[in-house]
Design a protein around this motif. Structure first.
Motif, short mmCIF file in Angstrom:
data_model
loop_
_atom_site.label_atom_id
_atom_site.label_comp_id
_atom_site.label_asym_id
_atom_site.label_seq_id
_atom_site.Cartn_x
_atom_site.Cartn_y
_atom_site.Cartn_z
N THR A 77 -27.48 -10.14 21.54
CA THR A 77 -28.59 -9.45 22.57
C THR A 77 -28.28 -9.18 23.67
OG1 THR A 77 -30.09 -10.85 21.06
CG2 THR A 77 -30.81 -10.13 23.24
N LEU A 78 -27.52 -10.15 24.54
CA LEU A 78 -27.02 -10.15 25.94
C LEU A 78 -25.99 -8.50 26.11
CD1 LEU A 78 -26.05 -13.70 26.65
CD2 LEU A 78 -27.82 -11.98 27.94
N ALA A 79 -25.24 -8.50 25.14
CA ALA A 79 -24.36 -7.40 25.12
C ALA A 79 -25.07 -6.02 25.07
CB ALA A 79 -23.40 -7.24 23.81
N ALA A 80 -26.07 -5.88 23.91
CA ALA A 80 -27.07 -4.85 23.71
C ALA A 80 -27.71 -4.69 25.11
CB ALA A 80 -28.09 -4.91 22.60
N PHE A 81 -28.13 -5.51 25.69
CA PHE A 81 -28.85 -5.45 27.03
C PHE A 81 -28.04 -4.70 28.09
CE2 PHE A 81 -29.79 -7.08 31.14
CZ PHE A 81 -31.14 -6.93 31.43
N GLY A 82 -26.96 -5.40 28.35
CA GLY A 82 -25.87 -4.98 29.22
C GLY A 82 -25.52 -3.61 29.00
N ALA A 83 -25.26 -3.01 27.68
CA ALA A 83 -24.83 -1.76 27.37
C ALA A 83 -26.09 -0.58 27.55
CB ALA A 83 -24.45 -1.62 25.76
N GLY A 84 -27.10 -1.23 27.18
CA GLY A 84 -28.31 -0.10 27.56
C GLY A 84 -28.72 -0.15 28.86
N VAL A 85 -28.78 -1.29 29.78
CA VAL A 85 -29.05 -0.97 31.16
C VAL A 85 -27.93 -0.36 31.79
CG1 VAL A 85 -29.17 -2.61 33.40
CG2 VAL A 85 -30.55 -3.03 31.18
N GLY A 86 -26.68 -0.42 31.30
CA GLY A 86 -25.31 0.21 31.84
C GLY A 86 -25.45 1.69 31.51
N GLY A 87 -26.32 2.22 30.80
CA GLY A 87 -26.62 3.56 30.60
C GLY A 87 -25.78 4.16 29.20
N ALA A 88 -25.33 3.34 28.09
CA ALA A 88 -24.71 3.72 27.03
C ALA A 88 -25.55 4.73 26.57
CB ALA A 88 -24.14 2.61 25.94
N ASP A 89 -25.21 5.84 25.75
CA ASP A 89 -25.93 6.81 25.21
C ASP A 89 -26.36 6.32 23.96
OD1 ASP A 89 -25.63 9.40 26.82
OD2 ASP A 89 -23.65 8.61 26.66
N THR A 90 -25.51 5.62 23.15
CA THR A 90 -25.59 5.08 21.85
C THR A 90 -24.97 3.55 21.72
OG1 THR A 90 -25.12 7.11 20.87
CG2 THR A 90 -25.25 5.34 19.27
N VAL A 91 -25.93 2.71 20.99
CA VAL A 91 -25.41 1.12 20.90
C VAL A 91 -25.56 0.70 19.38
CG1 VAL A 91 -26.02 -1.26 21.52
CG2 VAL A 91 -26.56 0.78 23.38
N THR A 92 -24.30 0.30 19.18
CA THR A 92 -24.15 -0.49 17.69
C THR A 92 -24.11 -2.07 17.86
OG1 THR A 92 -23.15 1.49 16.80
CG2 THR A 92 -23.06 -0.55 15.53
N VAL A 93 -25.10 -2.64 17.28
CA VAL A 93 -25.12 -4.06 17.42
C VAL A 93 -24.43 -4.50 15.97
CG1 VAL A 93 -26.56 -6.13 17.23
CG2 VAL A 93 -27.10 -4.51 18.74
N LEU A 94 -23.19 -5.18 16.14
CA LEU A 94 -22.72 -5.73 14.93
C LEU A 94 -23.55 -6.86 14.17
CD1 LEU A 94 -18.98 -6.07 16.07
CD2 LEU A 94 -20.23 -4.21 14.73
N PRO A 95 -23.66 -7.16 13.06
CA PRO A 95 -24.37 -8.12 12.18
C PRO A 95 -23.82 -9.37 12.78
CG PRO A 95 -23.99 -6.33 10.83
CD PRO A 95 -23.33 -6.10 11.89
N PHE A 96 -24.59 -10.52 12.84
CA PHE A 96 -24.50 -11.71 13.27
C PHE A 96 -23.18 -12.60 12.50
CE2 PHE A 96 -27.47 -12.90 10.28
CZ PHE A 96 -26.94 -14.21 10.05
N ASP A 97 -23.21 -12.05 11.15
CA ASP A 97 -22.13 -12.70 10.32
C ASP A 97 -21.03 -11.63 9.99
OD1 ASP A 97 -23.24 -10.59 8.94
OD2 ASP A 97 -23.81 -11.83 7.24
N SER A 98 -20.57 -10.80 11.08
CA SER A 98 -19.56 -9.69 10.84
C SER A 98 -18.30 -10.33 10.90
CB SER A 98 -19.81 -8.66 11.87
OG SER A 98 -19.62 -9.20 13.08
N ALA A 99 -18.28 -11.60 11.55
CA ALA A 99 -16.71 -12.23 11.27
C ALA A 99 -16.46 -13.06 10.27
CB ALA A 99 -16.49 -13.28 12.52
#
Length: 618
Positions: A326-348
């Motif tokens: 959530t924090l990462a997507a917020f930072g990327a969106g506010v930072g102006g990324a054109d496209t954002v991909t959030v990895l599923p929480f169990d991706s590791a």
């Protein structure tokens, strides 16, 4: 008549009073006289990043920088698109890696119906067979949802399939179609993953330039550097160096504007939200500078895809990953990324490890962005960080440091030469080692791993192994937990240590809590019998059956009780007696009464816990 301002006047007259207040608090906390502190005591509160950048505790008009041009204008710090639809915000992307075309198509269509607005499709060894790409994309309205391929060495064959599909569109509709072919030979070489070679990528770029749609053939994938342990500046600098290598090769046969139009960038977004905001702003500034030097500044606004960091994801207590992304997507969106991909929480973790379905994990990843966009309306303002003294300063400093790293790579002969010589890998390895040390010493907290661990979690399966290409921040502690799981499977219980609380609760509670948390981060269960009188220490040790004990109390209490407590524990057969605190608290003890070790706040916890696991046979 206007009054002329005094150029020598302090722009922040309240700053001196604030500084005095800081000195007072620091003096009290450190138990020193305020006069003994430096003239600028606030610098004691500053933090230093892995790039050597200083983050101050307060930013004021003293730190003000010139205002950046509006979005869509060189150097694109505030965004590359002046007319981005604020009702849409950034594109919500989801990765589809199903190996069956029908399954992939169902996943794509379901995602698009539920908030996804861009598709990232795995092809070949990474997803659907090349021949089945049209079937997987059946029903996709290309003009509404941008498509990016992840095809590795099958990129050319996959591109041919995509072009065949696009040829069925009316010519007038093609101008709104955006496709990324995802060829990434230079960055894939760093990660040792299969991809097309540079010559084939250049051929794809030539085909893409001739298309009526907006097709970008090459992805400069900075996430491979991040996943290996790179700092933000190293990720940006290496990515720009790789981009420059592509650009030189493309410019030999193409117009510079067309060449610039063939590159897009992918960067990692972490839960350090301000660093992420600054990273995406600085990344645009860096590439705009390259375009400016090449004589085409207007074409320096390359698209950016943000992917939430795989390195920050944890296997232990993976539910916390939802907060991280959530924090990462917020930072990327506010930072102006054109496209954002959030990895599923169990991706590791391997699929199904937690007993939750893939649709559930995908939905949580998708809805993380939708909540930011549709409820918090983060995308309704372009570059909301603009004008923030902190954000602007961090952006400029990060861009300068990344440019330095790019220049170092250039001085080594360029990206490919620096890659071959090991320069890039060596610099990144040094940063990884520094970060690993901070995590090991618990200067950097990884919630659920080295802080607030949950020993009641189900043990992981044998298949739950970390990807060696990804330097996950919590991997060292998770390796300790794996050893604890193996011990549990072999013995029916976890490794144990007895806590020996000395004195009143007020005297020992802080250290009891600290030690229990510390031991649990290494997979060691704490046995806490409560406050122990001197005559109860031996019986408590016998009842616990533990071979490791930790004394917990105040330094003053150690001075009177620690020696006798150590004697009592050794008499019952306890092999290892430790003390919560430092050695100076029991400096007067000698011989067998001295503890065998000390567990303090900034020890190398990984080494200490590993040693304890060895002592119990884990």
């Amino acid at each position: 008549m206007p009054i002329a301002s005094d150029p020598t006047a302090d722009p922040v007259p309240e700053y001196a009073a604030w500084r005095t207040g800081v000195a007072g608090v620091l003096a009290k906390a450190r138990r020193v006289d305020a006069a003994d502190l430096p003239e600028d005591p606030e610098r004691l509160l500053a933090e230093t990043t892995y790039d050597g950048l200083t983050v101050n505790p307060l930013y004021t008009r003293r730190d003000e920088r010139a205002e950046q041009p509006l979005p869509g204008t060189f150097p694109f710090v505030r965004g590359r698109d002046a007319t981005r639809d604020v009702n849409r915000g950034w594109y919500v992307s989801a990765y589809v890696g199903a190996a069956d075309a029908a399954a992939a198509n169902r996943e794509i269509m379901f995602g698009l119906e539920n908030g996804v607005s861009a598709v990232w499709l795995g092809v070949g060894e990474r997803g659907v067979p090349v021949a089945d790409v049209p079937g997987a994309l059946s029903g996709l309205l290309f003009e509404l949802a941008p498509l990016t391929l992840d095809a590795g060495n099958a990129a050319s064959a996959a591109a041919a399939q995509i072009f065949t599909v696009l040829d069925g569109y009316e010519l007038s509709a093609r101008k709104d179609i955006q496709v990324g072919l995802g060829a990434a030979p230079l960055t894939s070489r760093f990660a040792s993953t299969d991809d097309v070679d540079l010559t084939e990528a250049l051929g794809l770029a030539g085909q893409a330039i001739a298309r009526a749609e907006t097709v970008r053939a090459i992805t400069v994938d900075g996430t491979v550097f991040h996943d290996a342990g790179a700092s933000d500046a190293q990720e940006l600098g290496a990515a720009v160096a790789a981009g420059l290598e592509y650009l030189r090769a493309l410019a030999e046969g193409q117009d510079i504007a067309d060449a610039l139009g063939q590159l897009e960038f992918r960067y990692a977004a972490t839960d350090d939200q301000f660093a992420t905001v600054a990273k995406f702003r600085a990344a645009r500034q860096l590439w705009a500078r390259v375009a400016h030097v090449c004589g085409a500044p207007a074409f320096g606004g390359a698209p950016q895809q943000a992917v939430t960091s795989a390195a920050m994801m944890t296997q232990r207590d993976p539910w916390v990953n939802m907060l991280r992304t959530t924090l990462a997507a917020f930072g990327a969106g506010v930072g102006g990324a054109d496209t954002v991909t959030v990895l599923p929480f169990d991706s590791a973790l391997p699929a199904g490890e937690l007993g939750v379905s893939k649709p559930f994990a995908d939905r949580m990843a998708r809805n993380t962005q939708l909540l930011l966009l549709e409820e918090s309306r983060i995308g309704h303002v372009q570059d909301p960080g603009a004008g923030s003294w902190y954000v602007e300063d961090l952006t400029a400093a990060l861009a300068a440091k990344a440019w330095e790293f790019m220049q170092e790579i250039e001085a080594a002969g360029g990206y490919q030469a620096a890659l071959a010589s090991g320069l890039i890998a060596e610099r990144i390895a040094a940063t990884r080692a520094a970060r690993d040390s901070d995590v090991a010493h618990r200067k950097t907290a990884v919630t659920g791993v080295n802080e607030f661990p949950n020993l009641a979690e189900q043990p992981l399966s044998e298949a739950a192994r970390q990807d060696a290409r990804i330097a996950r921040y919590g991997a060292q502690f998770e390796a300790l937990r794996n050893r604890s799981d193996a011990y549990l499977a072999a013995n029916g219980s976890r490794p144990r240590a007895l806590l020996v609380p000395l004195g009143s609760v007020a005297e020992h509670n802080v250290r009891v809590t600290f030690i229990a948390n510390l031991l649990a981060s290494g997979g060691i269960e704490s046995i806490n019998p409560g406050p122990l009188a001197a005559d109860r220490i031996g019986p408590a040790a016998t009842e616990s059956g533990a071979t490791i004990a930790v004394l917990c109390g105040s330094d003053k209490r150690y001075g009177t009780d620690a020696g006798d407590a150590v004697d009592a524990l050794r008499a019952t057969g306890v092999v290892t007696v430790l003390l919560a605190g430092s050695a100076k608290a029991v400096a007067d003890l000698t011989g067998a009464q001295r503890p065998d070790g000390y567990l303090a706040a900034r020890i190398d916890a990984v080494a200490a816990l590993s040693g304890l696991l060895e002592k119990v046979g884990a």
